[in-house]
Design an enzyme around this catalytic site. Structure first.
Site, short mmCIF file in Angstrom:
data_model
loop_
_atom_site.label_atom_id
_atom_site.label_comp_id
_atom_site.label_asym_id
_atom_site.label_seq_id
_atom_site.Cartn_x
_atom_site.Cartn_y
_atom_site.Cartn_z
N LYS A 1 -1.04 -9.51 2.92
CA LYS A 1 -0.29 -8.97 4.07
C LYS A 1 -1.18 -8.02 4.83
O LYS A 1 -1.90 -7.22 4.22
CB LYS A 1 0.97 -8.24 3.59
N ASP B 1 -1.04 -6.26 -0.36
CA ASP B 1 -1.32 -5.61 0.93
C ASP B 1 -2.82 -5.38 1.12
O ASP B 1 -3.51 -4.96 0.20
CB ASP B 1 -0.66 -4.22 0.92
N ASP C 1 0.85 -1.20 0.00
CA ASP C 1 0.00 0.00 0.00
C ASP C 1 0.88 1.25 0.00
O ASP C 1 0.38 2.38 -0.05
CB ASP C 1 -1.02 -0.02 1.14
N SER C 2 2.22 1.05 -0.02
CA SER C 2 3.13 2.17 -0.29
C SER C 2 2.79 2.80 -1.63
O SER C 2 3.24 3.91 -1.93
CB SER C 2 4.58 1.70 -0.27
N GLU D 1 9.24 -4.22 10.43
CA GLU D 1 9.70 -2.94 9.89
C GLU D 1 10.29 -2.05 10.98
O GLU D 1 9.66 -1.85 12.04
CB GLU D 1 8.52 -2.22 9.19
N GLU E 1 -1.21 -5.37 8.44
CA GLU E 1 -0.46 -4.77 9.55
C GLU E 1 -1.13 -5.27 10.82
O GLU E 1 -2.34 -5.11 11.00
CB GLU E 1 -0.48 -3.25 9.42
O1 KIV Z 1 3.53 -1.05 1.63
C1 KIV Z 1 4.69 -1.47 1.50
O2 KIV Z 1 5.34 -1.30 0.47
C2 KIV Z 1 5.27 -2.20 2.61
C3 KIV Z 1 6.75 -2.39 2.56
C4 KIV Z 1 7.40 -1.13 2.94
C5 KIV Z 1 7.19 -3.52 3.37
O3 KIV Z 1 4.60 -2.58 3.52
#
Ligand code: KIV
Length: 276
Positions: A124, A95, A56-57, A193, A126
């Site tokens: 993934k 994510d 989600d970056s 992280e 959090e």
């Molecule tokens: O969203 C993302 O790209 C991440 C990475 C920084 C691990 O969670």
């Protein structure tokens, strides 16, 4: 995305969850990168990356937001579908965005979207102690899960900024315990992280599942970075753990191969990328 038919003629089979576990057992470092579109996914794959994350970056590096909070499930589905088309070899993780997994039912529905519509092989989220029920529910439905611990960017407004986590002994113990509980609940990978080296090492030794670090020191099972950081595209101040691999290389593919090579031979991360 490779097909079952293509796989039969491939010299090296695509990475799966078993390959990643074996790499941990064999102490073979796992090289991971983010990607957001098919062209870069193909380059990342060709460079020998083991795991690709549609993070989600994307809210920050693609959409230009200050945080990952505005990203939606539709956004991640769209980018995951594009990345899946570029991959032949790497394992694809997507994510779960902010507030897309507030209860087990919602988490399952959105995971199914990322896998069915996007082509993700794992999701993934959090996580922490509060997500155990959700991880159990996903695992009970055979959804592979990566649990993201340590600095959780979706909590940035609660944390008051992007900061190193687990420096205090109590907080380090809490994170270690959360890692164990998430593994027991069915998490297949833990992503850690921005924590001190010592905690990265303790988590890696405590867990049977692979631990992938970003700013978690050299003693974890694998390393991940944001693709645009590795390629030196990100302007301004970058986190301490970032290395621009484009410097000294004349093509994006050469830079990505240098990143994968540095993870595999242990030269990345160096002491200047680590927290104590
Ligand atoms: O969203 C993302 O790209 C991440 C990475 C920084 C691990 O969670």
């Amino acid at each position: 995305m490779y097909t079952q038919l293509e796989q039969r003629t491939m010299a090296e089979p695509p990475i799966n969850i078993g390959t990643l576990r074996k790499k941990k057992q064999d102490r073979e470092p796992i090289a991971c990168l983010t990607a957001y579109d098919a062209s870069y996914a193909a380059l990342v794959d060709a460079a020998g990356t083991d795991l690709v994350l549609v993070g989600d970056s994307l809210g920050m590096v693609i959409q230009g937001h200050d945080t990952t909070v505005p990203v939606t499930v539709d956004d991640v589905v769209y980018h995951t579908r594009a990345v899946a088309r570029g991959l032949r070899h790497a394992f694809l993780v997507a994510d779960m965005p902010f507030m897309s997994y507030t209860n087990p039912g919602q988490a399952l529905d959105n995971s199914v979207r990322l896998m069915q519509e996007g082509g993700a092989m794992m999701i993934k989220l959090e996580s922490g102690g509060g997500q155990l029920e959700i991880v159990e529910h996903l695992a009970a439905h055979d959804i592979p899960v990566c649990a993201h611990l340590g600095l959780k960017p979706q909590s940035v407004h609660k944390l008051g900024g992007f900061r190193v986590q687990g420096r205090e002994p109590d907080q380090a113990q809490e994170l270690l315990e959360a890692g164990r509980q998430l593994q027991n609940a069915g998490a297949d990978i833990v992503l850690l992280e921005c924590v001190p080296n010592e905690l990265g090492q303790a988590m890696t030794e405590a867990l049977e599942v692979p631990v992938i670090g970003i700013g978690a020191g050299p003693h974890v099972d694998g390393q991940i970075l944001v693709l645009y950081d590795v390629l030196g595209i990100t302007m301004g101040r970058t986190p301490r753990f970032v290395q621009n691999f484009q410097q000294g290389h004349d093509s994006p593919l050469a830079a990505l191969q240098a990143f994968v090579g540095a993870v595999k031979d242990g030269s990345y991360p160096a002491p200047e990328h680590c927290f104590s």
